[in-house]
Design a protein around this motif. Structure first.
Motif, PDB file in Angstrom:
ATOM      1  N   PRO A 197      -2.654   7.216   8.722  1.00 42.48           N
ATOM      2  CA  PRO A 197      -4.106   6.981   8.616  1.00 42.48           C
ATOM      3  C   PRO A 197      -4.862   7.617   9.600  1.00 42.48           C
ATOM      4  CG  PRO A 197      -2.747   5.040   7.951  1.00 42.48           C
ATOM      5  CD  PRO A 197      -1.795   5.940   8.812  1.00 42.48           C
TER       6      PRO A 197
ATOM      7  N   THR B 138      -0.288   7.170  -6.174  1.00 42.22           N
ATOM      8  CA  THR B 138      -1.434   7.834  -6.329  1.00 42.22           C
ATOM      9  C   THR B 138      -1.293   9.353  -6.223  1.00 42.22           C
ATOM     10  OG1 THR B 138      -2.862   6.001  -5.119  1.00 42.22           O
ATOM     11  CG2 THR B 138      -3.464   8.460  -4.950  1.00 42.22           C
TER      12      THR B 138
ATOM     13  N   MET C 268       0.408   4.088  -2.680  1.00 43.57           N
ATOM     14  CA  MET C 268      -0.098   5.503  -2.269  1.00 43.57           C
ATOM     15  C   MET C 268       0.995   6.627  -2.881  1.00 43.57           C
ATOM     16  SD  MET C 268      -2.475   6.854  -0.086  1.00 43.57           S
ATOM     17  CE  MET C 268      -3.017   5.822   1.157  1.00 43.57           C
TER      18      MET C 268
ATOM     19  N   ALA D  71      -7.473   0.580  -3.961  1.00 44.07           N
ATOM     20  CA  ALA D  71      -6.984   0.822  -2.557  1.00 44.07           C
ATOM     21  C   ALA D  71      -7.592  -0.037  -1.477  1.00 44.07           C
ATOM     22  CB  ALA D  71      -7.521   2.319  -2.122  1.00 44.07           C
TER      23      ALA D  71
ATOM     24  N   ILE E   5      -6.725  -0.162   2.130  1.00 45.67           N
ATOM     25  CA  ILE E   5      -6.494   1.345   2.508  1.00 45.67           C
ATOM     26  C   ILE E   5      -7.955   1.681   2.963  1.00 45.67           C
ATOM     27  CG2 ILE E   5      -5.716   3.753   1.659  1.00 45.67           C
ATOM     28  CD1 ILE E   5      -3.716   2.352   0.032  1.00 45.67           C
TER      29      ILE E   5
ATOM     30  N   TRP F  67       0.766  -1.230  -0.146  1.00 41.79           N
ATOM     31  CA  TRP F  67       0.178   0.006   0.139  1.00 41.79           C
ATOM     32  C   TRP F  67       0.807   1.142   0.065  1.00 41.79           C
ATOM     33  CZ3 TRP F  67      -0.038   3.955   3.540  1.00 41.79           C
ATOM     34  CH2 TRP F  67       0.501   3.649   4.762  1.00 41.79           C
TER      35      TRP F  67
ATOM     36  N   VAL G  29      -5.962  11.848   0.689  1.00 45.31           N
ATOM     37  CA  VAL G  29      -4.755  11.925   0.106  1.00 45.31           C
ATOM     38  C   VAL G  29      -5.188  12.255  -1.379  1.00 45.31           C
ATOM     39  CG1 VAL G  29      -2.939  10.421  -0.785  1.00 45.31           C
ATOM     40  CG2 VAL G  29      -3.556  10.120   1.350  1.00 45.31           C
TER      41      VAL G  29
ATOM     42  N   HIS H 192      -9.369   7.695   4.428  1.00 47.71           N
ATOM     43  CA  HIS H 192      -7.928   8.218   4.451  1.00 47.71           C
ATOM     44  C   HIS H 192      -7.718   8.381   3.025  1.00 47.71           C
ATOM     45  CE1 HIS H 192      -3.439   6.375   4.752  1.00 47.71           C
ATOM     46  NE2 HIS H 192      -3.550   7.782   4.905  1.00 47.71           N
ATOM     47  N   TYR H 193      -7.904   7.283   1.867  1.00 47.16           N
ATOM     48  CA  TYR H 193      -7.602   7.486   0.557  1.00 47.16           C
ATOM     49  C   TYR H 193      -8.209   8.915  -0.019  1.00 47.16           C
ATOM     50  CZ  TYR H 193      -6.274   5.894  -4.003  1.00 47.16           C
ATOM     51  OH  TYR H 193      -5.609   5.879  -5.431  1.00 47.16           O
TER      52      TYR H 193
ATOM     53  N   ALA I   8      -0.497  10.872   4.121  1.00 51.08           N
ATOM     54  CA  ALA I   8      -0.596   9.540   3.442  1.00 51.08           C
ATOM     55  C   ALA I   8       0.187   8.426   4.372  1.00 51.08           C
ATOM     56  CB  ALA I   8       0.230   9.634   2.291  1.00 51.08           C
TER      57      ALA I   8
END
Length: 626
Positions: free
Chosen positions: A619, A524, A521, A552, A557, A517, A565, A561-562, A616
């Motif tokens: 979390p 991303t 991230m 994700a 994830i 992850w 970001v 949280h995602y 990122a």
């Protein structure tokens, strides 16, 4: 990108002041009834939603048909608003490259963009009419009427936009440029039609040709973003697949019709009220009396004002237009360099974009199926993290600030400005707590906030004249239409991408990356930084969220949280020169040359990137308060 919305508007209030002048209005006789109907529809939507809230929470007797009537009115509002935006030249577009073409070619490229847009609208008009006929056999659950009454808005909107585009092309283009553009577009269509058997065999290469190449070419030419996506998707479906164009209309309908999106025009209208009544200025003056005497105090006031004002308007551009004129003269007097002020203004607006009510968060929640309440709660905390890193940098930068004749404001002044600002200060916390606490949905809260702001604005902040009120309704319709058309065509393009199997291939590739992850991230962040530079945030989210969020989730994830970001990275990209359009808007609002401000913004971009890495990597910053 260009969107020319007057200063009273919400999400993009000052863009008419800061972008290049628009061409003369066309079709004035036709546009006036469309504007009047759009203003009426917006009022209908607000009244209906307020009635729904009252019936549900006050009388405990929900009126089941309200959502259906609101949905019908909303789609008509979106399509009529899109037509108004065409007439006013208010659709978002990338204008960075148009001035780079030789002057002798600029007129032709402008005309070619109009002809491409008109061709797109002409081609999808018949499928839109067929879609209306097909939906006649689908009836609504509560009203028991054919769905054609709702989706006929799409066909009418396309027809109206086509009329305005053709009229605009005839009035603003030379006959030679117009004839050459028509011949060139016809030749391109003919060549692609002849090559279609070959293109059918190319598979995913067509993604690069149409969904990347054609879209990018249209963006560079200054074609509005909504039509860039539409043209690319239409060409992809028509020349490299056997999928009927009719399907594209259904996907556009889906992209514009989510009930969650009802809050978009209402929060845009709320931003209009904020600007027209001076509620935002009252907040700025209160913070200035409280913090203006300390080292870097005016920088803190600027950041704090963006933070609080964003909680009302939901718009980066409206925030900047409210805050900058009130603070920049005093900051200059204290020795702040204009380029540093612009850098702080731009990055402060990027910081504040996750403060509820954020239209970006509302759209993300709709597209990715993420809780709006969770996004609002988390967005407030994430903005505070970014506020802290920017404030720390501002303190370092203020070493040369002149405070010799600056005195602490008397308690009487602080008390007076606080009393004036108090009704406005309540609003962002009301919105966040109501949605975050699950008391009401974002749409319901938006209507309550509009009613509150209207009452407060009329009785405490000087009121709004009838003519001004009408203009605000029309501006809200135009801007909402421009936003929602982007969502419609972007969702159609995202659907076309998923049908190719690209989404599954991307998921497999991402899942196979080393590092799990963490690497995903990092990828991303890079992707959305780049997309934020090239595209305005909403189309980037609609395009990529359906692809990235499932990956994700598979990697464990958290969705909230995602989301934080993604939105933070995208906002940083939006303010990053040399492409990020938000940076140029900030420069024009502050009347500073982009060349002068470009060197100053990088430390602030760096501070935001530090904050992004923290968000990122930890979390809990996004999820601890859910």
């Amino acid at each position: 990108m260009e969107s020319n919305v007057p200063a009273a508007s919400g999400i993009a209030a000052p863009l008419s002041k800061v972008e290049e002048p628009t061409s003369p209005r066309v079709g004035a006789l036709l546009i006036r009834p469309i504007e009047a109907v759009s203003a009426l529809l917006l009022c209908v939507v607000i009244v209906l939603l307020l009635a729904g809230v009252a019936s549900r929470y006050v009388f405990s007797y929900p009126i089941i048909w309200i959502d259906e009537v609101a949905s019908i009115s909303f789609l008509w509002l979106a399509m009529l608003g899109s037509a108004i935006a065409i007439d006013r030249n208010e659709h978002l577009r990338l204008t960075l490259f148009t001035g780079m073409f030789p002057r002798s070619l600029q007129g032709f490229i402008h005309t070619l963009g109009l002809v491409l847009t008109a061709t797109f609208l002409l081609v999808i008009l018949q499928p839109a009419v067929e879609y209306v006929m097909e939906e006649w056999y689908v009836t609504s659950a509560a009203l028991n009427i054919p769905n054609s009454f709702r989706v006929s808005a799409i066909a009418f909107g396309i027809f109206a936009m086509l009329g305005f585009i053709v009229s605009h092309a005839v009035k603003t283009s030379s006959l030679r440029d117009l004839a050459a553009s028509v011949v060139l577009v016809a030749a391109l269509v003919g060549v692609l039609w002849l090559l279609s058997p070959t293109l059918l065999r190319l598979g995913n290469v067509n993604i690069l040709i149409f969904l990347v190449g054609v879209v990018a070419l249209c963006l560079v030419m200054g074609v509005p973003i909504a039509f860039c996506f539409g043209i690319g998707t239409l060409a992809f479906l028509a020349f490299s697949t056997r999928v009927p164009i009719f399907v594209m209309i259904g996907r556009m309908d889906e992209g514009m019709s989510s009930l969650i999106l009802l809050s978009v025009p209402i929060f845009v209208f709320l931003g209009c009220i904020l600007d027209a009544t001076g509620m935002g200025k009252a907040i700025v003056e209160f913070l200035a009396s409280l913090l203006g005497h300390v080292k870097a105090g005016m920088s803190y006031v600027l950041l704090g004002s963006l933070f609080l004002v964003s909680g009302i308007s939901g718009s980066k551009v409206s925030d900047m237009a409210t805050v900058a004129p009130a603070l920049f003269p005093e900051m200059k007097r204290r020795g702040h360099k204009p380029r540093e002020m612009i850098a702080l203004l731009a990055t402060g607006a990027a910081m504040a974009d996750t403060v509820p009510p954020s239209i970006v968060l509302i759209v993300l929640g709709s597209v990715a199926g993420v809780s709006i309440a969770g996004l609002f709660t988390s967005g407030f905390i994430i903005a505070m993290v970014l506020l802290a890193v920017l404030a720390a940098l501002a303190r370092i930068k203020a070493s040369g600030e002149r405070l010799g004749d600056v005195r602490r404001a008397p308690l009487r002044t602080i008390w007076r400005t606080m009393l004036i600002a108090a009704p406005a200060l309540v609003l962002p916390f009301l919105i966040r707590s109501a949605v975050g606490g699950g008391v009401a949905t974002a749409t319901e809260v938006s209507t309550i906030a509009v009613l509150y702001a209207l009452i407060i604005g009329i009785f405490l902040y000087g009121g709004i004249g009838l003519r001004k009120f009408y203009d605000m309704l029309v501006e809200t319709a135009a801007l909402s239409g421009a936003i929602l058309l982007i969502l419609g065509t972007a969702l159609a393009m995202a659907w076309a991408l998923t049908q190719t199997g690209f989404a599954q291939q991307l998921a497999t590739l991402m899942a196979s990356l080393p590092g799990g992850w963490i690497i995903f991230m990092a990828v991303t962040i890079v992707v959305f930084l780049l997309l934020g530079c090239v595209l305005e945030g909403l189309p980037a989210i609609v395009l990529m969220a359906p692809l990235m969020f499932p990956i994700a989730k598979n990697l464990g994830i958290n969705d909230i949280h995602y989301s934080m970001v993604v939105v933070t990275a995208m906002n940083i990209g939006l303010m990053a020169p040399p492409i990020g359009i938000g940076f140029y808007i900030a420069c024009k609002i502050g009347n500073v040359s982009p060349d002068e401000a470009m060197g100053a913004i990088w430390p602030y971009i760096g501070a935001l990137l530090v904050g992004l890495v923290l968000i990122a990597a930890i979390p809990a910053l996004s999820t601890a308060f859910l």
